[in-house]
Motif scaffolding. Structure first.
Motif, PDB file in Angstrom:
ATOM      1  N   MET A  26       1.166  -1.469  -0.151  1.00  0.00           N
ATOM      2  CA  MET A  26      -0.015   0.069   0.238  1.00  0.00           C
ATOM      3  C   MET A  26       1.161   1.750   0.129  1.00  0.00           C
ATOM      4  SD  MET A  26      -3.116  -1.333   2.651  1.00  0.00           S
ATOM      5  CE  MET A  26      -4.072  -0.490   2.539  1.00  0.00           C
ATOM      6  N   ARG A  44      -5.948  -1.069   8.540  1.00  0.00           N
ATOM      7  CA  ARG A  44      -6.902  -1.469   9.144  1.00  0.00           C
ATOM      8  C   ARG A  44      -7.626  -2.454   7.955  1.00  0.00           C
ATOM      9  NH1 ARG A  44     -13.983   1.009   9.339  1.00  0.00           N
ATOM     10  NH2 ARG A  44     -12.587  -0.113   7.197  1.00  0.00           N
ATOM     11  N   ARG A  46      -9.022  -7.343   7.489  1.00  0.00           N
ATOM     12  CA  ARG A  46     -10.135  -8.160   8.073  1.00  0.00           C
ATOM     13  C   ARG A  46      -9.025  -9.240   7.810  1.00  0.00           C
ATOM     14  NH1 ARG A  46     -15.333  -7.857   5.982  1.00  0.00           N
ATOM     15  NH2 ARG A  46     -15.832  -8.791   7.502  1.00  0.00           N
ATOM     16  N   ALA A  61      -3.071  -3.368  -4.733  1.00  0.00           N
ATOM     17  CA  ALA A  61      -2.737  -2.066  -3.398  1.00  0.00           C
ATOM     18  C   ALA A  61      -3.104  -1.589  -4.068  1.00  0.00           C
ATOM     19  CB  ALA A  61      -1.987  -1.876  -2.802  1.00  0.00           C
ATOM     20  N   THR A  64      -7.899   5.080  -3.251  1.00  0.00           N
ATOM     21  CA  THR A  64      -8.694   5.090  -3.576  1.00  0.00           C
ATOM     22  C   THR A  64      -9.280   7.046  -3.135  1.00  0.00           C
ATOM     23  OG1 THR A  64      -8.994   4.998  -1.030  1.00  0.00           O
ATOM     24  CG2 THR A  64      -9.342   2.510  -2.581  1.00  0.00           C
ATOM     25  N   TYR A  72      -5.656   7.817   0.138  1.00  0.00           N
ATOM     26  CA  TYR A  72      -6.025   6.122   1.221  1.00  0.00           C
ATOM     27  C   TYR A  72      -6.090   5.253  -0.193  1.00  0.00           C
ATOM     28  CZ  TYR A  72      -8.937  10.092   3.904  1.00  0.00           C
ATOM     29  OH  TYR A  72      -8.886  11.544   4.600  1.00  0.00           O
ATOM     30  N   ALA A  74      -6.545   0.829  -0.979  1.00  0.00           N
ATOM     31  CA  ALA A  74      -7.053  -0.450  -0.439  1.00  0.00           C
ATOM     32  C   ALA A  74      -6.013  -1.650  -0.739  1.00  0.00           C
ATOM     33  CB  ALA A  74      -8.697  -0.875  -0.692  1.00  0.00           C
ATOM     34  N   GLY A  75      -6.327  -2.515   0.388  1.00  0.00           N
ATOM     35  CA  GLY A  75      -5.354  -3.635  -0.367  1.00  0.00           C
ATOM     36  C   GLY A  75      -6.071  -4.920  -0.424  1.00  0.00           C
ATOM     37  N   SER A  76      -5.435  -6.286  -0.616  1.00  0.00           N
ATOM     38  CA  SER A  76      -5.805  -7.829  -0.565  1.00  0.00           C
ATOM     39  C   SER A  76      -4.685  -8.375  -0.455  1.00  0.00           C
ATOM     40  CB  SER A  76      -7.065  -7.860  -0.758  1.00  0.00           C
ATOM     41  OG  SER A  76      -6.294  -7.530  -2.784  1.00  0.00           O
ATOM     42  N   THR A  89      -8.164  -8.391   3.198  1.00  0.00           N
ATOM     43  CA  THR A  89      -8.489  -6.994   3.347  1.00  0.00           C
ATOM     44  C   THR A  89      -7.819  -5.872   4.087  1.00  0.00           C
ATOM     45  OG1 THR A  89     -10.675  -7.261   4.113  1.00  0.00           O
ATOM     46  CG2 THR A  89     -10.175  -7.661   1.321  1.00  0.00           C
ATOM     47  N   ALA A  90      -7.250  -5.335   3.280  1.00  0.00           N
ATOM     48  CA  ALA A  90      -7.407  -3.389   4.092  1.00  0.00           C
ATOM     49  C   ALA A  90      -7.201  -2.709   3.588  1.00  0.00           C
ATOM     50  CB  ALA A  90      -5.033  -3.629   4.211  1.00  0.00           C
ATOM     51  N   GLU A  91      -7.776  -1.239   4.425  1.00  0.00           N
ATOM     52  CA  GLU A  91      -8.235  -0.225   4.157  1.00  0.00           C
ATOM     53  C   GLU A  91      -6.992   1.283   4.976  1.00  0.00           C
ATOM     54  OE1 GLU A  91     -11.871   0.937   5.031  1.00  0.00           O
ATOM     55  OE2 GLU A  91     -12.491  -0.160   3.588  1.00  0.00           O
TER      56      GLU A  91
END
Length: 119
Positions: A26, A44, A46, A61, A64, A72, A74-76, A89-91
């Motif tokens: 990210m 953050r 999940r 990543a 956003t 900002y 996001a990633g996975s 997943t992440a933010e």
């Protein structure tokens, strides 16, 4: 993830390693997309499913949005074998630092291009 050094539950990766992979990816997304290296302000995660050891992973990543110095992202994480099943997943929010502030925090820093994602 490979080897017992990255193991959490037997046969699966430690959640901290997943967090590190996403944080690093990210951070690079900030540079590649927003053109701004940044420091992690918040991250953050999940955990949807366990991450298997010895599996080839795909870590993605993307930025956003931006707001001033904030980026900002996001990633996975998925496995290469099953791209449709999201494991983690992440933010995150990253903030770019003014060069003089970055040098004060990191005295060995010569310019923002010399650090890993500037973080």
């Amino acid at each position: 993830m490979q080897g017992i050094a990255h193991e959490g539950p037997p046969g699966y990766g430690h959640g901290g390693i997943s967090a590190m992979l996403l944080d690093e990816s990210m951070g690079w997304a900030c540079v590649a997309t927003a053109g701004m290296p940044g420091m992690t302000v918040s991250l953050r995660l999940r955990y949807h499913r366990p991450v298997p050891l010895e599996a080839r992973l795909r870590v993605l990543a993307h930025v956003t949005g931006t707001e001033g110095r904030k980026v900002y992202v996001a990633g996975s994480i998925t496995t290469e074998e099953d791209l449709a099943t999201v494991l983690v997943t992440a933010e995150g929010v990253f903030v770019s630092r003014a060069p003089e502030h970055a040098r004060a925090l990191f005295p060995g820093l010569r310019d923002s291009g010399e650090t890993s994602a500037g973080r």
